[in-house]
Write a protein that holds these residues in place. Structure first.
Motif, PDB file in Angstrom:
ATOM      1  N   THR A 128       0.862  -1.174   0.000  1.00  0.00           N
ATOM      2  CA  THR A 128       0.000   0.000   0.000  1.00  0.00           C
ATOM      3  C   THR A 128       0.900   1.226   0.000  1.00  0.00           C
ATOM      4  OG1 THR A 128      -1.766  -1.109   1.221  1.00  0.00           O
ATOM      5  CG2 THR A 128      -1.771   1.302   1.237  1.00  0.00           C
ATOM      6  N   PRO A 129       0.957   1.966  -1.109  1.00  0.00           N
ATOM      7  CA  PRO A 129       1.845   3.139  -1.160  1.00  0.00           C
ATOM      8  C   PRO A 129       1.386   4.213  -0.171  1.00  0.00           C
ATOM      9  CG  PRO A 129       1.114   2.493  -3.357  1.00  0.00           C
ATOM     10  CD  PRO A 129       0.254   1.745  -2.379  1.00  0.00           C
ATOM     11  N   VAL A 130       2.358   4.901   0.396  1.00  0.00           N
ATOM     12  CA  VAL A 130       2.089   6.095   1.204  1.00  0.00           C
ATOM     13  C   VAL A 130       2.744   7.250   0.462  1.00  0.00           C
ATOM     14  CG1 VAL A 130       2.312   7.219   3.441  1.00  0.00           C
ATOM     15  CG2 VAL A 130       2.124   4.722   3.312  1.00  0.00           C
ATOM     16  N   GLY A 131       1.939   8.099  -0.166  1.00  0.00           N
ATOM     17  CA  GLY A 131       2.472   9.100  -1.075  1.00  0.00           C
ATOM     18  C   GLY A 131       2.393   8.582  -2.505  1.00  0.00           C
ATOM     19  N   HIS A 132       2.708   9.439  -3.448  1.00  0.00           N
ATOM     20  CA  HIS A 132       2.533   9.103  -4.863  1.00  0.00           C
ATOM     21  C   HIS A 132       3.868   9.154  -5.589  1.00  0.00           C
ATOM     22  CE1 HIS A 132      -1.796   9.209  -4.370  1.00  0.00           C
ATOM     23  NE2 HIS A 132      -1.655  10.349  -3.720  1.00  0.00           N
ATOM     24  N   CYS A 133       4.703   8.162  -5.292  1.00  0.00           N
ATOM     25  CA  CYS A 133       5.996   8.068  -5.977  1.00  0.00           C
ATOM     26  C   CYS A 133       6.035   6.777  -6.777  1.00  0.00           C
ATOM     27  CB  CYS A 133       7.148   8.068  -4.968  1.00  0.00           C
ATOM     28  SG  CYS A 133       7.351   9.615  -4.102  1.00  0.00           S
ATOM     29  N   PRO A 134       6.389   6.832  -8.057  1.00  0.00           N
ATOM     30  CA  PRO A 134       6.486   5.604  -8.848  1.00  0.00           C
ATOM     31  C   PRO A 134       7.657   4.750  -8.377  1.00  0.00           C
ATOM     32  CG  PRO A 134       7.326   7.475 -10.095  1.00  0.00           C
ATOM     33  CD  PRO A 134       6.719   8.034  -8.843  1.00  0.00           C
ATOM     34  N   ARG A 135       7.532   3.447  -8.574  1.00  0.00           N
ATOM     35  CA  ARG A 135       8.622   2.543  -8.208  1.00  0.00           C
ATOM     36  C   ARG A 135       9.807   2.763  -9.134  1.00  0.00           C
ATOM     37  NH1 ARG A 135       6.419  -3.448  -7.456  1.00  0.00           N
ATOM     38  NH2 ARG A 135       8.453  -3.677  -6.476  1.00  0.00           N
TER      39      ARG A 135
ATOM     40  N   ARG B  61       4.965  11.615   5.183  1.00  0.00           N
ATOM     41  CA  ARG B  61       5.789  11.915   4.006  1.00  0.00           C
ATOM     42  C   ARG B  61       6.539  13.226   4.180  1.00  0.00           C
ATOM     43  NH1 ARG B  61       7.864   8.792  -0.116  1.00  0.00           N
ATOM     44  NH2 ARG B  61       8.375  10.810  -1.003  1.00  0.00           N
ATOM     45  N   ALA B  62       5.915  14.212   4.804  1.00  0.00           N
ATOM     46  CA  ALA B  62       6.614  15.485   5.011  1.00  0.00           C
ATOM     47  C   ALA B  62       7.853  15.265   5.877  1.00  0.00           C
ATOM     48  CB  ALA B  62       5.686  16.507   5.658  1.00  0.00           C
ATOM     49  N   ALA B  63       7.713  14.454   6.923  1.00  0.00           N
ATOM     50  CA  ALA B  63       8.866  14.160   7.777  1.00  0.00           C
ATOM     51  C   ALA B  63       9.910  13.347   7.020  1.00  0.00           C
ATOM     52  CB  ALA B  63       8.406  13.411   9.023  1.00  0.00           C
ATOM     53  N   PHE B  64       9.445  12.427   6.177  1.00  0.00           N
ATOM     54  CA  PHE B  64      10.362  11.613   5.379  1.00  0.00           C
ATOM     55  C   PHE B  64      11.185  12.483   4.430  1.00  0.00           C
ATOM     56  CE2 PHE B  64      11.249   9.237   1.456  1.00  0.00           C
ATOM     57  CZ  PHE B  64      11.870   8.099   1.957  1.00  0.00           C
ATOM     58  N   GLU B  65      10.538  13.462   3.803  1.00  0.00           N
ATOM     59  CA  GLU B  65      11.198  14.264   2.770  1.00  0.00           C
ATOM     60  C   GLU B  65      12.008  15.428   3.343  1.00  0.00           C
ATOM     61  OE1 GLU B  65       8.037  15.508   0.212  1.00  0.00           O
ATOM     62  OE2 GLU B  65       7.490  13.444  -0.351  1.00  0.00           O
ATOM     63  N   ARG B  66      11.804  15.804   4.580  1.00  0.00           N
ATOM     64  CA  ARG B  66      12.452  16.977   5.154  1.00  0.00           C
ATOM     65  C   ARG B  66      13.906  16.645   5.508  1.00  0.00           C
ATOM     66  NH1 ARG B  66       9.211  17.882   9.393  1.00  0.00           N
ATOM     67  NH2 ARG B  66       7.600  18.790   8.049  1.00  0.00           N
ATOM     68  N   LYS B  67      14.723  16.494   4.467  1.00  0.00           N
ATOM     69  CA  LYS B  67      16.112  16.080   4.637  1.00  0.00           C
ATOM     70  C   LYS B  67      17.039  16.976   3.820  1.00  0.00           C
ATOM     71  CE  LYS B  67      14.879  12.506   7.127  1.00  0.00           C
ATOM     72  NZ  LYS B  67      15.104  12.462   8.589  1.00  0.00           N
ATOM     73  N   ALA B  68      16.952  18.277   4.014  1.00  0.00           N
ATOM     74  CA  ALA B  68      17.839  19.199   3.310  1.00  0.00           C
ATOM     75  C   ALA B  68      19.294  18.815   3.605  1.00  0.00           C
ATOM     76  CB  ALA B  68      17.567  20.623   3.776  1.00  0.00           C
ATOM     77  N   PRO B  69      20.174  18.868   2.594  1.00  0.00           N
ATOM     78  CA  PRO B  69      19.981  19.418   1.246  1.00  0.00           C
ATOM     79  C   PRO B  69      19.516  18.386   0.213  1.00  0.00           C
ATOM     80  CG  PRO B  69      22.284  18.889   1.556  1.00  0.00           C
ATOM     81  CD  PRO B  69      21.585  18.527   2.852  1.00  0.00           C
TER      82      PRO B  69
ATOM     83  N   ALA C 166      14.904  17.113  -2.546  1.00  0.00           N
ATOM     84  CA  ALA C 166      14.442  16.774  -3.900  1.00  0.00           C
ATOM     85  C   ALA C 166      14.613  15.284  -4.172  1.00  0.00           C
ATOM     86  CB  ALA C 166      15.199  17.598  -4.936  1.00  0.00           C
ATOM     87  N   MET C 167      15.741  14.722  -3.756  1.00  0.00           N
ATOM     88  CA  MET C 167      15.950  13.293  -3.939  1.00  0.00           C
ATOM     89  C   MET C 167      14.932  12.495  -3.136  1.00  0.00           C
ATOM     90  SD  MET C 167      19.273  10.902  -3.015  1.00  0.00           S
ATOM     91  CE  MET C 167      18.893  10.875  -1.246  1.00  0.00           C
ATOM     92  N   MET C 168      14.654  12.935  -1.908  1.00  0.00           N
ATOM     93  CA  MET C 168      13.729  12.210  -1.043  1.00  0.00           C
ATOM     94  C   MET C 168      12.316  12.180  -1.625  1.00  0.00           C
ATOM     95  SD  MET C 168      15.750  11.180   1.305  1.00  0.00           S
ATOM     96  CE  MET C 168      14.601  10.504   2.509  1.00  0.00           C
ATOM     97  N   LYS C 169      11.929  13.240  -2.313  1.00  0.00           N
ATOM     98  CA  LYS C 169      10.591  13.279  -2.914  1.00  0.00           C
ATOM     99  C   LYS C 169      10.394  12.168  -3.948  1.00  0.00           C
ATOM    100  CE  LYS C 169       9.833  18.266  -2.341  1.00  0.00           C
ATOM    101  NZ  LYS C 169       8.652  18.159  -1.459  1.00  0.00           N
TER     102      LYS C 169
END
Length: 335
Positions: free
Chosen positions: A121-128, A283-291, A294-297
């Protein structure tokens, strides 16, 4: 590496589940679930499981067992049970040619190599994204994690003790919660909050912060139920915090292993709180990895929804052992 039939087992502190892989490439066939407390040792539980199967198939010729613990010697004591597991002893008890013992997230990682979309079950909309490293992890009774890393023509499985790394607050509310959290061996680790017992700790700490009074811990399942049906606002807030912390840790592990092909979340809790993961800021916590935001998204995150995912991975290790490289306790009958 393995003679068939292969006995496979997923052994935790509370339950031990056993299945048979009768021939190379076959699906594992469930034998039994045995409570560890009902047996003095693993061989007793295996005998009971094989007895339930009766004469449906030939006796096993080899075994691969996954345990909830660190595999670091010829005898391994389960963390939350009285069993001591030794591959050589089990092989002798059942006349096996090979017996392998691995950490319980090794087969989950192996299973992730061929997991089907309908089991996720995906969490967020990222293609494999094929071809990259993957991370599998799971909050349950404890917290397990492993990485699956392409290496030449092989897939290397790296077990971790990520559950025992430190975890700290990142905002004013979390800092208050951290002051109220129960410590484990004077530490706040990933497992101390991202597990069943950890959810109970979070709930008690959130209630303490919101009411100003210490709050007794309640059963983790009760926290989940009360949070999902909104009958307890502190439980709902604890579940949302649990989800954000899980997103943060998933992101940290994705960065650690550059898991561009995804993070797969197993364990007993995540499948019950998918809606919370989707709505709470996971997902916001997952992606909040500056710098590297963009890669995390672009890294997909999914919840494993297949039942007993370790069995599929154990069957893959038995049938396609040459594809995987992993650490484990290996005993083979002398030539």
């Amino acid at each position: 590496m393995f003679e068939f039939p292969v006995l496979v087992g997923d052994i935790g502190g509370t339950n031990a589940r056993f299945a048979l892989v009768e021939k190379k490439g076959a699906e594992p066939r469930l034998l039994a679930h045995e409570a560890t407390a009902d047996h003095p040792d693993p061989s007793s539980a295996i005998r009971a499981a094989l007895a339930e199967d009766g004469d449906r198939s030939a006796p096993p010729r080899s075994a691969i067992l996954a345990i909830a613990g660190r595999v670091d010697g010829p005898e391994i004591r389960l963390t939350n049970a009285h069993w001591t597991i030794a591959g050589e002893r089990i092989a002798g008890d059942f006349g096996l040619s090979t017996a392998v013992v691995v950490n319980d997230y090794v087969p989950v990682a192996a299973g992730a190599a061929g997991i089907e979309p309908h089991d996720l079950t995906p969490v967020g909309h990222c293609p494999r994204v094929p071809g990259g490293a993957r991370v599998v992890l799971g909050p349950g009774t404890g917290f397990g994690a492993a990485a699956l890393i392409p290496y030449s023509a092989h897939l290397a499985i790296v077990s971790t003790e990520a559950g025992h790394t430190e975890l700290g607050p990142v905002d004013a509310f979390e800092e208050k919660v951290w002051h109220a959290l129960e410590r484990v061996a004077d530490r706040i680790t990933v497992e101390a909050v991202l597990s069943g017992p950890g959810l109970a700790r979070l709930h008690a700490a959130v209630a303490h912060v919101r009411t100003g009074q210490p709050h007794d811990k309640i059963d983790p399942a009760a926290v989940t139920e009360a949070g999902l049906n909104a009958s307890d606002p502190h439980a709902a807030e604890a579940l949302a915090l649990f989800a954000r912390l899980l997103g943060r840790v998933c992101g940290d592990l994705a960065l650690t292993f550059l898991a561009t092909s995804g993070v797969y979340i197993g364990g007993g809790i995540a499948p019950r709180i998918v809606k919370v993961l989707e709505e709470s800021g996971f997902r916001a916590a997952f992606e909040r990895k500056a710098p590297f935001a963009a890669m995390m998204k672009g890294i997909p995150t999914s919840v494993i929804t297949v039942h007993d995912p370790a069995f599929n991975g154990l069957a893959a290790l038995a049938s396609e052992g040459e594809k995987f490289v992993y650490h484990g306790q290996v005993w083979r009958k002398p030539a």
